[in-house]
Design a protein around this motif. Structure first.
Motif, PDB file in Angstrom:
ATOM      1  N   VAL A  76       0.827  -1.225  -0.050  1.00  0.00           N
ATOM      2  CA  VAL A  76       0.029   0.052   0.179  1.00  0.00           C
ATOM      3  C   VAL A  76       0.860   1.142  -0.042  1.00  0.00           C
ATOM      4  CG1 VAL A  76      -1.629   1.352   1.198  1.00  0.00           C
ATOM      5  CG2 VAL A  76      -2.034  -1.111   1.129  1.00  0.00           C
ATOM      6  N   ALA A  77       1.587   1.092   0.738  1.00  0.00           N
ATOM      7  CA  ALA A  77       2.678   2.264   1.008  1.00  0.00           C
ATOM      8  C   ALA A  77       3.385   2.615  -0.535  1.00  0.00           C
ATOM      9  CB  ALA A  77       3.644   2.384   2.030  1.00  0.00           C
ATOM     10  N   LEU A  78       4.036   1.650  -1.084  1.00  0.00           N
ATOM     11  CA  LEU A  78       4.560   1.703  -2.430  1.00  0.00           C
ATOM     12  C   LEU A  78       3.751   2.161  -3.423  1.00  0.00           C
ATOM     13  CD1 LEU A  78       7.228  -1.330  -2.614  1.00  0.00           C
ATOM     14  CD2 LEU A  78       7.672   1.120  -2.663  1.00  0.00           C
ATOM     15  N   CYS A  79       2.287   1.636  -3.246  1.00  0.00           N
ATOM     16  CA  CYS A  79       1.477   2.028  -4.309  1.00  0.00           C
ATOM     17  C   CYS A  79       1.213   3.636  -4.134  1.00  0.00           C
ATOM     18  CB  CYS A  79       0.122   1.529  -4.163  1.00  0.00           C
ATOM     19  SG  CYS A  79       0.063  -0.106  -5.220  1.00  0.00           S
ATOM     20  N   ILE A  80       1.154   4.262  -3.009  1.00  0.00           N
ATOM     21  CA  ILE A  80       0.693   5.595  -2.667  1.00  0.00           C
ATOM     22  C   ILE A  80       1.952   6.309  -3.150  1.00  0.00           C
ATOM     23  CG2 ILE A  80       0.637   7.165  -0.919  1.00  0.00           C
ATOM     24  CD1 ILE A  80      -1.159   5.171   0.607  1.00  0.00           C
ATOM     25  N   PHE A  81       3.016   5.868  -2.829  1.00  0.00           N
ATOM     26  CA  PHE A  81       4.429   6.640  -3.366  1.00  0.00           C
ATOM     27  C   PHE A  81       4.479   6.616  -4.974  1.00  0.00           C
ATOM     28  CE2 PHE A  81       8.840   6.186  -4.952  1.00  0.00           C
ATOM     29  CZ  PHE A  81       9.259   7.470  -4.722  1.00  0.00           C
ATOM     30  N   PHE A  82       4.142   5.619  -5.550  1.00  0.00           N
ATOM     31  CA  PHE A  82       3.944   5.402  -6.853  1.00  0.00           C
ATOM     32  C   PHE A  82       3.274   6.298  -7.662  1.00  0.00           C
ATOM     33  CE2 PHE A  82       6.485   1.319  -6.507  1.00  0.00           C
ATOM     34  CZ  PHE A  82       7.334   1.675  -6.803  1.00  0.00           C
ATOM     35  N   ILE A  83       1.818   6.334  -7.295  1.00  0.00           N
ATOM     36  CA  ILE A  83       0.844   7.513  -7.480  1.00  0.00           C
ATOM     37  C   ILE A  83       1.025   8.731  -7.523  1.00  0.00           C
ATOM     38  CG2 ILE A  83      -1.662   7.935  -7.261  1.00  0.00           C
ATOM     39  CD1 ILE A  83      -2.161   4.838  -6.265  1.00  0.00           C
TER      40      ILE A  83
ATOM     41  N   ARG B  58      -9.226   3.397   3.084  1.00  0.00           N
ATOM     42  CA  ARG B  58      -8.312   3.318   4.022  1.00  0.00           C
ATOM     43  C   ARG B  58      -7.394   2.355   3.600  1.00  0.00           C
ATOM     44  NH1 ARG B  58     -12.348   1.632   8.829  1.00  0.00           N
ATOM     45  NH2 ARG B  58     -13.195   0.329   7.027  1.00  0.00           N
ATOM     46  N   GLY B  59      -6.875   2.612   2.319  1.00  0.00           N
ATOM     47  CA  GLY B  59      -5.765   1.500   1.926  1.00  0.00           C
ATOM     48  C   GLY B  59      -6.169   0.453   1.054  1.00  0.00           C
ATOM     49  N   SER B  60      -7.673   0.373   0.768  1.00  0.00           N
ATOM     50  CA  SER B  60      -7.945  -0.807   0.098  1.00  0.00           C
ATOM     51  C   SER B  60      -7.534  -0.707  -1.456  1.00  0.00           C
ATOM     52  CB  SER B  60      -9.430  -0.908  -0.042  1.00  0.00           C
ATOM     53  OG  SER B  60      -9.978   0.310  -0.882  1.00  0.00           O
ATOM     54  N   SER B  61      -7.370  -1.829  -2.011  1.00  0.00           N
ATOM     55  CA  SER B  61      -6.912  -1.976  -3.520  1.00  0.00           C
ATOM     56  C   SER B  61      -7.883  -1.233  -4.398  1.00  0.00           C
ATOM     57  CB  SER B  61      -6.668  -3.377  -3.808  1.00  0.00           C
ATOM     58  OG  SER B  61      -5.858  -4.033  -3.242  1.00  0.00           O
ATOM     59  N   ALA B  62      -9.133  -1.302  -4.171  1.00  0.00           N
ATOM     60  CA  ALA B  62     -10.097  -0.541  -4.983  1.00  0.00           C
ATOM     61  C   ALA B  62      -9.908   0.931  -4.768  1.00  0.00           C
ATOM     62  CB  ALA B  62     -11.596  -0.996  -4.737  1.00  0.00           C
ATOM     63  N   SER B  63      -9.749   1.370  -3.822  1.00  0.00           N
ATOM     64  CA  SER B  63      -9.573   2.884  -3.696  1.00  0.00           C
ATOM     65  C   SER B  63      -7.964   3.369  -4.485  1.00  0.00           C
ATOM     66  CB  SER B  63      -9.467   3.198  -2.060  1.00  0.00           C
ATOM     67  OG  SER B  63      -8.352   2.735  -1.498  1.00  0.00           O
ATOM     68  N   LEU B  64      -7.004   2.485  -4.259  1.00  0.00           N
ATOM     69  CA  LEU B  64      -5.945   2.794  -4.898  1.00  0.00           C
ATOM     70  C   LEU B  64      -6.069   3.036  -6.454  1.00  0.00           C
ATOM     71  CD1 LEU B  64      -3.381   0.693  -2.557  1.00  0.00           C
ATOM     72  CD2 LEU B  64      -3.607   3.272  -2.805  1.00  0.00           C
TER      73      LEU B  64
ATOM     74  N   GLY C  14       7.333  10.384 -13.975  1.00  0.00           N
ATOM     75  CA  GLY C  14       5.932  10.072 -13.854  1.00  0.00           C
ATOM     76  C   GLY C  14       5.740   8.425 -14.374  1.00  0.00           C
ATOM     77  N   TRP C  15       6.226   8.080 -15.372  1.00  0.00           N
ATOM     78  CA  TRP C  15       6.108   6.903 -16.034  1.00  0.00           C
ATOM     79  C   TRP C  15       6.642   5.664 -15.135  1.00  0.00           C
ATOM     80  CZ3 TRP C  15       4.874   9.618 -20.102  1.00  0.00           C
ATOM     81  CH2 TRP C  15       3.930   9.016 -20.811  1.00  0.00           C
ATOM     82  N   ILE C  16       7.716   6.007 -14.359  1.00  0.00           N
ATOM     83  CA  ILE C  16       7.884   4.791 -13.276  1.00  0.00           C
ATOM     84  C   ILE C  16       6.992   4.522 -12.551  1.00  0.00           C
ATOM     85  CG2 ILE C  16       9.509   4.724 -11.392  1.00  0.00           C
ATOM     86  CD1 ILE C  16      11.727   6.103 -13.233  1.00  0.00           C
ATOM     87  N   GLY C  17       6.266   5.693 -11.827  1.00  0.00           N
ATOM     88  CA  GLY C  17       5.311   5.745 -11.108  1.00  0.00           C
ATOM     89  C   GLY C  17       4.040   4.874 -11.460  1.00  0.00           C
ATOM     90  N   LEU C  18       3.774   5.399 -12.922  1.00  0.00           N
ATOM     91  CA  LEU C  18       2.505   4.918 -13.582  1.00  0.00           C
ATOM     92  C   LEU C  18       2.633   3.406 -13.772  1.00  0.00           C
ATOM     93  CD1 LEU C  18      -0.056   5.592 -14.853  1.00  0.00           C
ATOM     94  CD2 LEU C  18       0.954   5.896 -16.837  1.00  0.00           C
TER      95      LEU C  18
END
Length: 449
Positions: free
Chosen positions: A13-20, A102-108, A233-237
């Motif tokens: 979750v933390a990594l996904c938020i960082f990448f987003i 609250r960190g759900s995959s759907a919300s990400l 940005g592409w690295i995050g995407l």
């Protein structure tokens, strides 16, 4: 946790938020490229249009776009053919209602898509530069963000029928696109093509004999700097897409970073080498287009190819984009100031095809992946055919649908600015002030030929 959506660890979750959070840099990069490759007397209009597009796309997607895209395991409309269920449209509440933030995959997924749809909508801006009215831009964005993008994204990323080609028809793992080579870039590139067709070329672009006149962009430094922003940005995407849509281990983001980078630099070097051989000197704008084309091509299979495969994908993308720019301008008389059609549509098509040729999946597909959620087989046989089906859908359905809408809109609300407004420049005509008030902009060199 929403049923059917794979759970992520706290680290994931933390990594996904960082990448987003990195993804807006891609939007900034594309916006600056569009502005830099356009004329100086339309630069402020280009950036203003980018802000409007990002805002309109986000609001439209928030209101009803996500409801039609949905996510893996969410409620959807399906139809039955030959005893198999085919998913075609999500059935979610409007306004993000019911999402657990609250960190759900759907919300990400929703957060990532809120940005991705804006990137898709930015692509046509460069192709309509210098002649596309701001009001028409916003209306066109509503259609893209509320119809074509969520519809195709559902088919690919949310358990739709293209993703089901593996489970229902035995075509590899179904149509594969981790970072949006098809959903973001080909959809945006095809929309750019319909805009270029609808608006027609800029004044002075083609002589009476039909030969194109070079109308160079006004700031190569901005364009080249924007390539670096887009790279981050592409690295995050790509990384966020690989985790959320393919269930890859977050540690595999290192491979995504390496592959994304290698594809971009290889494509840029290929474009620079080709222009050096053909014109005697490397061309900065085409090299920039090659760089972005490499990023686009990397998106489809960034987590499932080797670094050597990423280099091959990038080299081919740089060559294809450079040739496509010439074909569209010289052979097809399509005036595309930013090269967005070649970069995103052609580069994206190559990236999707390359996924079927170069991707190699782990022996055991991660249990949290969309592949496993769809019950796809473990073999790679037929993957290239699944990719072809996706490309055929884009060319045979999304392109005609988008073109039909643009022609209908143009009938009731002319999208092109008046000849006087185009000669004056979009900054003064639509915004009332120029981007560079302390400098003289040459507005007659091309338009009065």
């Amino acid at each position: 946790m929403t049923p059917g959506v794979p759970a992520l660890s706290e680290t994931g979750v933390a990594l996904c938020i960082f990448f987003i959070l990195l993804v807006p840099l891609a939007a900034a990069g594309l916006s600056l490229i569009n502005a830099g490759l356009g004329r100086s007397h339309s630069a402020a209009h280009s950036m203003m249009a980018s802000l409007c597009v990002l805002g309109v796309a986000a609001i439209t997607y928030f209101v009803f776009g996500f409801a039609w895209q949905g996510y893996i395991g969410g409620p959807a409309h399906s139809f039955w053919i030959a005893g198999k269920s085919w998913n075609w449209l999500a059935s979610e509440p409007f306004f993000f209602r019911g999402l657990d933030f609250r960190g759900s995959s759907a919300s990400l997924v929703a957060a990532l898509q809120l940005l991705s749809v804006g990137i898709c909508a930015l692509i046509p801006l460069g192709s309509g530069a210098g002649r596309w009215r701001l009001g028409a831009i916003c209306i066109s964005t509503i259609f893209l963000a509320g119809c074509t993008y969520p519809l195709f994204a559902h088919w690919v990323w949310s358990g739709g029928w293209l993703a089901q080609l593996g489970a229902n028809y035995g075509l590899g793992h179904g149509f594969m696109d981790l970072g949006g080579a098809s959903t973001i870039h080909i959809v945006g590139g095809l929309s750019a093509l319909t805009i270029a067709w609808t608006l027609g070329p800029r004044q002075g672009k083609y002589s009476l004999e039909g030969m194109p006149t070079a109308i160079p962009g006004h700031n190569a430094v901005i364009v080249l700097f924007a390539c670096l922003l887009a790279w981050l940005g592409w690295i995050g995407l790509n990384s966020a897409g690989a985790i959320l849509f393919a269930g890859t281990d977050p540690a595999r983001s290192i491979l995504v970073f390496v592959n994304t980078t290698l594809a971009a630099v290889s494509a840029a070097l290929a474009a620079a080498s080709m222009t050096r051989l053909r014109f005697g000197k490397p061309d900065a704008s085409l090299s920039a287009n090659g760089w972005i084309g490499g990023l686009v091509a990397s998106s489809a299979s960034c987590a499932f190819v080797t670094p050597l495969g990423a280099v091959a994908i990038g080299l081919a993308a740089g060559a294809l984009v450079t040739l496509a720019v010439e074909v569209f301008e010289l052979r097809l008389t399509v005036d595309d100031p930013s090269g967005g059609i070649s970069v995103h549509a052609v580069g994206g098509i190559w990236g999707v095809l390359a996924a079927g040729l170069f991707a190699r999946f782990p022996e055991s597909v991660p249990s949290t992946s969309s592949f496993a959620a769809l019950g796809a087989g473990k073999g790679d046989s037929g993957q290239w055919l699944a990719q072809l089906v996706g490309i055929s859908t884009l060319l045979g359905f999304v392109l005609p649908l988008t073109y039909g809408f643009q022609r209908l809109l143009n009938r009731f609300y002319p999208q092109r600015v008046s000849p006087e407004g185009e000669r004056q420049g979009m900054d003064l005509h639509e915004l009332g002030a120029g981007a560079y008030p302390d400098f003289v902009s040459n507005i007659d060199e091309f338009t009065q030929r």
